[in-house]
Design an enzyme around this catalytic site. Structure first.
Site, PDB file in Angstrom:
ATOM      1  N   ASP A 176       4.139   2.418  -4.301  1.00 61.41           N
ATOM      2  CA  ASP A 176       3.199   3.055  -5.212  1.00 61.41           C
ATOM      3  C   ASP A 176       3.061   2.091  -6.388  1.00 61.41           C
ATOM      4  O   ASP A 176       4.051   1.749  -7.043  1.00 61.41           O
ATOM      5  CB  ASP A 176       3.793   4.393  -5.675  1.00 61.41           C
ATOM      6  CG  ASP A 176       2.859   5.147  -6.615  1.00 61.41           C
ATOM      7  OD1 ASP A 176       1.981   4.502  -7.218  1.00 61.41           O
ATOM      8  OD2 ASP A 176       3.029   6.367  -6.745  1.00 61.41           O
ATOM      9  N   TYR A 221     -13.095   6.983 -13.687  1.00 64.18           N
ATOM     10  CA  TYR A 221     -13.113   5.735 -12.900  1.00 64.18           C
ATOM     11  C   TYR A 221     -13.741   4.594 -13.717  1.00 64.18           C
ATOM     12  O   TYR A 221     -13.223   3.475 -13.741  1.00 64.18           O
ATOM     13  CB  TYR A 221     -13.897   6.017 -11.624  1.00 64.18           C
ATOM     14  CG  TYR A 221     -13.933   4.918 -10.596  1.00 64.18           C
ATOM     15  CD1 TYR A 221     -12.805   4.606  -9.842  1.00 64.18           C
ATOM     16  CD2 TYR A 221     -15.115   4.214 -10.339  1.00 64.18           C
ATOM     17  CE1 TYR A 221     -12.854   3.624  -8.861  1.00 64.18           C
ATOM     18  CE2 TYR A 221     -15.174   3.235  -9.364  1.00 64.18           C
ATOM     19  CZ  TYR A 221     -14.041   2.944  -8.624  1.00 64.18           C
ATOM     20  OH  TYR A 221     -14.096   1.965  -7.648  1.00 64.18           O
ATOM     21  N   ASP A 230       0.848  -1.194   0.000  1.00 66.90           N
ATOM     22  CA  ASP A 230       0.000   0.000   0.000  1.00 66.90           C
ATOM     23  C   ASP A 230       0.882   1.242   0.000  1.00 66.90           C
ATOM     24  O   ASP A 230       2.025   1.219   0.468  1.00 66.90           O
ATOM     25  CB  ASP A 230      -0.910   0.007   1.241  1.00 66.90           C
ATOM     26  CG  ASP A 230      -2.183   0.814   1.032  1.00 66.90           C
ATOM     27  OD1 ASP A 230      -3.265   0.205   0.927  1.00 66.90           O
ATOM     28  OD2 ASP A 230      -2.086   2.064   0.973  1.00 66.90           O
ATOM     29  N   LYS A 263     -11.806   1.226 -14.802  1.00 63.67           N
ATOM     30  CA  LYS A 263     -12.258  -0.094 -14.340  1.00 63.67           C
ATOM     31  C   LYS A 263     -12.652  -0.983 -15.521  1.00 63.67           C
ATOM     32  O   LYS A 263     -12.446  -2.198 -15.473  1.00 63.67           O
ATOM     33  CB  LYS A 263     -13.412   0.062 -13.347  1.00 63.67           C
ATOM     34  CG  LYS A 263     -12.997   0.728 -12.030  1.00 63.67           C
ATOM     35  CD  LYS A 263     -11.948  -0.072 -11.274  1.00 63.67           C
ATOM     36  CE  LYS A 263     -11.746   0.423  -9.847  1.00 63.67           C
ATOM     37  NZ  LYS A 263     -10.790  -0.392  -9.083  1.00 63.67           N
TER      38      LYS A 263
HETATM   39  N1  LIG Z   1     -15.863   0.230  -1.463  1.00 62.08           N
HETATM   40  C1  LIG Z   1     -16.600   0.187  -2.550  1.00 62.08           C
HETATM   41  O1  LIG Z   1     -17.804   0.451  -2.523  1.00 62.08           O
HETATM   42  C2  LIG Z   1     -15.998  -0.208  -3.858  1.00 62.08           C
HETATM   43  C3  LIG Z   1     -16.860  -0.467  -4.918  1.00 62.08           C
HETATM   44  C4  LIG Z   1     -16.325  -0.852  -6.138  1.00 62.08           C
HETATM   45  C5  LIG Z   1     -14.965  -0.954  -6.304  1.00 62.08           C
HETATM   46  N2  LIG Z   1     -14.157  -0.680  -5.256  1.00 62.08           N
HETATM   47  C6  LIG Z   1     -12.708  -0.798  -5.503  1.00 62.08           C
HETATM   48  O2  LIG Z   1     -12.147  -1.648  -4.546  1.00 62.08           O
HETATM   49  C7  LIG Z   1     -10.805  -1.272  -4.269  1.00 62.08           C
HETATM   50  C8  LIG Z   1     -10.638  -1.076  -2.766  1.00 62.08           C
HETATM   51  O3  LIG Z   1     -11.572  -0.134  -2.315  1.00 62.08           O
HETATM   52  P1  LIG Z   1     -11.738   0.219  -0.755  1.00 62.08           P
HETATM   53  O4  LIG Z   1     -13.153   0.562  -0.533  1.00 62.08           O
HETATM   54  O5  LIG Z   1     -11.089  -0.838   0.054  1.00 62.08           O
HETATM   55  O6  LIG Z   1     -10.910   1.573  -0.704  1.00 62.08           O
HETATM   56  P2  LIG Z   1      -9.793   2.031   0.347  1.00 62.08           P
HETATM   57  O7  LIG Z   1      -9.602   3.481   0.109  1.00 62.08           O
HETATM   58  O8  LIG Z   1     -10.157   1.584   1.715  1.00 62.08           O
HETATM   59  O9  LIG Z   1      -8.511   1.198  -0.119  1.00 62.08           O
HETATM   60  C9  LIG Z   1      -7.763   1.542  -1.243  1.00 62.08           C
HETATM   61  C10 LIG Z   1      -6.305   1.484  -0.864  1.00 62.08           C
HETATM   62  O10 LIG Z   1      -5.520   1.764  -2.038  1.00 62.08           O
HETATM   63  C11 LIG Z   1      -4.350   2.446  -1.591  1.00 62.08           C
HETATM   64  N3  LIG Z   1      -3.731   3.164  -2.710  1.00 62.08           N
HETATM   65  C12 LIG Z   1      -4.189   4.265  -3.338  1.00 62.08           C
HETATM   66  N4  LIG Z   1      -3.315   4.660  -4.292  1.00 62.08           N
HETATM   67  C13 LIG Z   1      -2.292   3.761  -4.270  1.00 62.08           C
HETATM   68  C14 LIG Z   1      -1.084   3.639  -5.001  1.00 62.08           C
HETATM   69  N5  LIG Z   1      -0.731   4.523  -5.972  1.00 62.08           N
HETATM   70  N6  LIG Z   1      -0.258   2.590  -4.717  1.00 62.08           N
HETATM   71  C15 LIG Z   1      -0.568   1.703  -3.736  1.00 62.08           C
HETATM   72  N7  LIG Z   1      -1.709   1.796  -3.002  1.00 62.08           N
HETATM   73  C16 LIG Z   1      -2.557   2.804  -3.262  1.00 62.08           C
HETATM   74  C17 LIG Z   1      -4.863   3.398  -0.509  1.00 62.08           C
HETATM   75  O11 LIG Z   1      -3.824   3.841   0.323  1.00 62.08           O
HETATM   76  C18 LIG Z   1      -5.892   2.533   0.192  1.00 62.08           C
HETATM   77  O12 LIG Z   1      -5.354   1.877   1.330  1.00 62.08           O
HETATM   78  C19 LIG Z   1     -10.527  -0.012  -5.114  1.00 62.08           C
HETATM   79  O13 LIG Z   1      -9.941  -0.414  -6.325  1.00 62.08           O
HETATM   80  C20 LIG Z   1     -11.930   0.508  -5.371  1.00 62.08           C
HETATM   81  O14 LIG Z   1     -11.971   1.242  -6.564  1.00 62.08           O
HETATM   82  C21 LIG Z   1     -14.619  -0.300  -4.047  1.00 62.08           C
END
Ligand SMILES: NC(=O)c1ccc[n+]([C@@H]2O[C@H](COP(=O)([O-])OP(=O)(O)OC[C@H]3O[C@@H](n4cnc5c(N)ncnc54)[C@H](O)[C@@H]3O)[C@@H](O)[C@H]2O)c1
Length: 254
Positions: A69, A160, A41, A164
């Protein structure tokens, strides 16, 4: 090597966005089945917190945190090489990093476009490519990319949604290209899942109400719903499943 010769308790997973709401839940679920977990992360504080919570929750688990990253190819390659050196193999990749930066098309800046596309799509490409190297060598791997139901297109989410949809195209191409090495590649397309980062959004209640209305199953998703889908795709039961998009959206897709 066949799926049954590689039981989960001898496997290692790399989870990007591993400190996030979905990533850390996936980590717990895989660790409960004996998988060693490397959490990758960008956010080092969140990584420390997540690792601490996970070690308490699954005391038998192995959790290693690595700050990277996902858009930095050489950092990702180093993390993959270190995973293989320390744990003997890299068997499962779950890409769960990313974020939206919403805005209507006419107001969407170049930066809002490229930030989201770079991290969500290019970052996934980099992680999949680097993780595939040892998987090809060992002739085994499970690649699970986290997309979103937004891949179908969503107003206010041109960046987004495009990223995706790209993740899904990438994953399906990898499924076709690497199947001969017993590597599967599948995407999960979650609907609205109640994670802390989502709950922190100003518009959370508004978004949640709409999701409850539009979902055919009348609740929001929970991180465990996504973790269970990952657990299935990583399991020996899913050895012949590849190139699929598994919606975990309570019936809200399209
Ligand atoms: N929660 C939802 O409703 C939902 C719905 C559809 C898709 N998603 C997808 O699921 C995934 C996780 O979502 P979440 O809800 O756990 O979000 P979250 O924000 O809790 O987790 C995302 C993580 O990605 C990390 N991150 C961001 N940029 C980064 C980079 N450049 N390098 C490494 N790490 C990086 C952040 O630090 C964070 O810990 C994402 O891809 C999100 O688009 C989430």
């Amino acid at each position: 090597m066949s799926d049954t010769e590689r039981p989960l308790d001898r496997q290692t997973a790399l989870i990007t966005g591993g400190a996030g709401g979905l990533g850390s839940r996936v980590a717990a679920t895989l660790a409960e089945r004996g998988v060693k977990v490397v959490l990758a992360d960008l956010n080092s504080h969140a990584l420390e917190r997540a690792s601490e919570v996970l070690r308490k929750e699954v005391p038998t688990g192995t959790f290693v945190g690595v700050q990277i990253d996902v858009t930095d190819s050489s950092a990702v390659r180093t993390a993959v090489e270190a995973t293989v050196a320390d744990h003997g193999s890299l068997d499962i990749l779950v890409t769960s990093h990313g974020f939206p930066k919403d805005g209507r098309l006419l107001e969407m800046s170049d930066d809002a476009w490229s930030d989201v596309v770079n991290v969500c799509l290019t970052g996934t490409f980099v992680c999949v490519r680097e993780a595939a190297r040892p998987m090809v060598e060992q002739s085994y791997g499970r690649i699970i990319t986290v997309a979103s139901r937004a891949w179908h297109g969503n107003p206010g989410q041109a960046n987004y949604s495009a990223a995706k949809a790209g993740v899904i195209g990438l994953t399906r191409s990898v499924a076709k290209e690497l199947g001969r090495y017993s590597i599967t590649a599948n995407s999960i397309a979650p609907g609205l899942i109640e994670t802390p980062s989502l709950r922190n959004l100003e518009r959370f209640e508004q978004i949640a109400e709409r999701a409850r209305k539009d979902n055919s199953i009348k609740r929001l998703g929970e991180p465990n719903d996504v973790a269970a889908a990952v657990r299935y795709l990583a399991s020996p039961d899913a050895g012949f499943v590849t190139g699929e998009v598994l919606h975990v959206s309570g019936g809200r897709f399209g």
